[in-house]
Design a protein around this motif. Sequence first.
Motif, short mmCIF file in Angstrom:
data_model
loop_
_atom_site.label_atom_id
_atom_site.label_comp_id
_atom_site.label_asym_id
_atom_site.label_seq_id
_atom_site.Cartn_x
_atom_site.Cartn_y
_atom_site.Cartn_z
N MET A 87 37.32 23.31 33.08
CA MET A 87 38.21 22.80 32.34
C MET A 87 38.99 21.68 33.00
N ALA A 88 38.75 21.67 34.38
CA ALA A 88 39.47 20.22 34.90
C ALA A 88 38.65 19.29 34.85
N LEU A 89 37.19 19.52 34.83
CA LEU A 89 36.20 18.32 34.51
C LEU A 89 36.32 18.00 32.98
N VAL A 90 36.71 18.82 32.29
CA VAL A 90 36.89 18.47 30.74
C VAL A 90 38.17 17.82 30.51
N ALA A 91 39.30 18.09 31.47
CA ALA A 91 40.38 17.15 31.30
C ALA A 91 40.24 15.78 31.79
N LEU A 92 39.63 15.62 32.72
CA LEU A 92 39.30 14.29 33.32
C LEU A 92 38.38 13.52 32.38
N PHE A 93 37.51 14.22 31.91
CA PHE A 93 36.63 13.41 30.83
C PHE A 93 37.37 12.80 29.63
N ALA A 94 38.01 13.90 29.17
CA ALA A 94 38.60 13.80 27.94
C ALA A 94 39.94 12.69 28.07
N THR A 95 40.58 12.32 29.46
CA THR A 95 41.38 11.33 29.26
C THR A 95 41.13 10.31 29.63
N ARG A 96 39.83 9.93 30.52
CA ARG A 96 39.27 8.79 30.96
C ARG A 96 38.28 8.21 29.89
N PHE A 97 37.46 9.04 29.13
CA PHE A 97 36.53 8.41 28.24
C PHE A 97 36.80 8.90 26.72
N GLU A 98 36.21 8.15 25.74
CA GLU A 98 36.48 8.51 24.48
C GLU A 98 35.38 9.75 24.00
N TRP A 99 35.90 10.90 24.60
CA TRP A 99 34.93 12.04 23.98
C TRP A 99 35.84 12.70 22.82
N ALA A 100 37.15 12.65 22.47
CA ALA A 100 37.66 12.94 21.34
C ALA A 100 37.58 14.61 21.12
N ILE A 101 37.35 15.57 22.18
CA ILE A 101 37.22 16.84 22.18
C ILE A 101 38.56 17.26 21.85
N GLU A 102 39.77 16.72 22.57
CA GLU A 102 41.07 17.36 22.08
C GLU A 102 41.54 17.29 20.74
N GLU A 103 40.95 16.15 20.13
CA GLU A 103 41.25 16.04 18.80
C GLU A 103 40.48 16.96 17.96
N ASN A 104 39.40 17.38 18.33
CA ASN A 104 38.78 18.47 17.33
C ASN A 104 39.53 19.77 17.83
N LEU A 105 39.73 19.98 18.94
CA LEU A 105 40.43 21.36 19.43
C LEU A 105 41.99 21.31 18.85
N ARG A 106 42.70 20.20 18.71
CA ARG A 106 43.92 20.18 18.15
C ARG A 106 43.90 20.66 16.73
N SER A 107 42.82 19.96 15.90
CA SER A 107 42.46 20.21 14.73
C SER A 107 42.22 21.54 14.57
N MET A 108 41.30 22.34 14.99
CA MET A 108 41.13 23.57 14.77
C MET A 108 42.33 24.64 15.16
N PHE A 109 42.91 24.50 16.02
CA PHE A 109 44.30 25.35 16.21
C PHE A 109 45.11 25.02 15.31
N SER A 110 45.46 23.78 14.85
CA SER A 110 46.38 23.62 13.84
C SER A 110 46.08 24.46 12.75
N SER A 111 44.61 24.20 12.09
CA SER A 111 44.21 25.07 10.90
C SER A 111 44.63 26.58 10.98
N LEU A 112 44.53 26.92 12.42
CA LEU A 112 44.80 28.50 12.67
C LEU A 112 46.25 28.96 12.52
N SER A 113 46.84 27.72 12.62
CA SER A 113 48.24 28.16 12.81
C SER A 113 49.05 27.69 11.58
#
Length: 500
Positions: free
Chosen positions: A474-500
């Motif tokens: 998770m630390a490496l994921v956070a590092l790559f998500a903030t430094r590069f255009e991975w966009a994983i956080e957008e995908n996760l946010r979309s998934m959790f918002s749909s659930l909630s």
Amino acid sequence: MKDRLRKFLVRMLPKGDTLEQTVKSGAWMGAMNVLSRGLQILLVIILANLLDPADFGLMGIALLVLSGLRKFSKLGLNAAVIQNKEKNVDEYMNTMWVLQLVRGAVIAVVLLAVAPLIGSVFSEPRATDVVRVVAITPLFSALRNPAIVYFKKNLNFHKEFAYRMSGSVSRFVVSLGWALVSPTVWALIAGLVASRFAKFVFSYYAHDYRPWPSFELDRAKELIDYGKWITSNTILYFLYTEGDDVVVGWLLTSTALGFYQTAYRMSNAPATEISQVISSVTFPAFSTLQDDIAAMREAYYRTLQMTAFLTFPAAFGIAAIAPTFVETFMGEQWLPMVTAMQILTAYGLMRAVGKTMGPVWKAVGRPDYLTKLALLRVGLIALLIIPVTNRFGIEGTALLITGIYIFPILPIDTYIIVKTIQGSYKRFVKQLFYPLVCSGGMFVAVVWLDQQLPLEAGVLEFATLVTTGAIVYMALVALFATRFEWAIEENLRSMFSSLS
């Protein structure tokens, strides 16, 4: 508290637009597969301390025969109905049920007839009676309510959850109870029979449709015409996923088969369950997008991204902690399977990536891609598996099926899927690159820590390694998500918002 729970369950029931419904259905499928696979693994761990590896191999022989007959006779009826654009397909149900009944009866009769031959082929006389008892299970499967196909077609996976869990819980309770009284292979057999019976009963409780033995030839032809490619692919799927089991059981021993099948089950558990969730949920969803290639392309890349994000760390993590896990929870008698288990984690990872492609090809009406690719895999495996298994044992078998998937199968898969969705190779590779790097870093950290710890293999060491792996990933994921255009956080946010 009661009102809050009710509101939560209402939110979780699949409804609304396709994306929201797909995400919520995925949550149900995820919960179902985690619980179901969790029960299965827990049962294997407990029974591994009560039964011999040879008992698992004996059960494996019976399951191989059953699985082979089921796959060689699969008609692809459910896939044909799910792919149908009509919401109501009741007119197909009775015909489907009749075809199910005929198929189940034929499988049961064949199992009874070949039982003595199976014992002879595998040089395991005990297998004869085991196969005869297993012959009961296809009858229960055939008698199930055919309307359970609506659970997947309409993305009603809360019902699929309950249906599947009825079988998983029954299997766990019966197998464990039997093993505590009489620790023999019959504990495994009793659990299998109980699982099939529970799902048969629950199928009529979960859906109010009641089938009747009537048959329409035109309906049958329509279903079978679509399903013929599914049938062909299923046969080939058996050959390249379970043909190795057949060779191991035939060339080596039932004990070696017990090691190999258990190693496969443990190493592929997370990747298999995650990919199964994705395959079950995305096929109906992609079918609704089959006329909109742009929407399907975006949906596919998001699916691939989430698949890699979840399965890559699971596969690398299992490879890193396999020796500690086996020694701690299963005992030293199971240590011979560790190397094969580590090799097969790579196979599970590749399978998870490949599983994202099949639903797209089926949704656009090209299930033949699956069949043709499977035929290539079967041919390559058939050429090499006997000499490799003879020479290197179960480790050689594991390495062979993993290596063939890495090359040439995965590159060909990638070429076809990119063409199908009119995408780009760069974007495809990008979805895999970041999870691969993060998981690789986690693997190195866990292996290094395992070598430094003064602890002997035990629960504390296992917990320390798992916790460390999760934190590092998770630390490496956070590092790559903030430094590069991975966009994983957008995908996760979309998934959790749909659930909630």
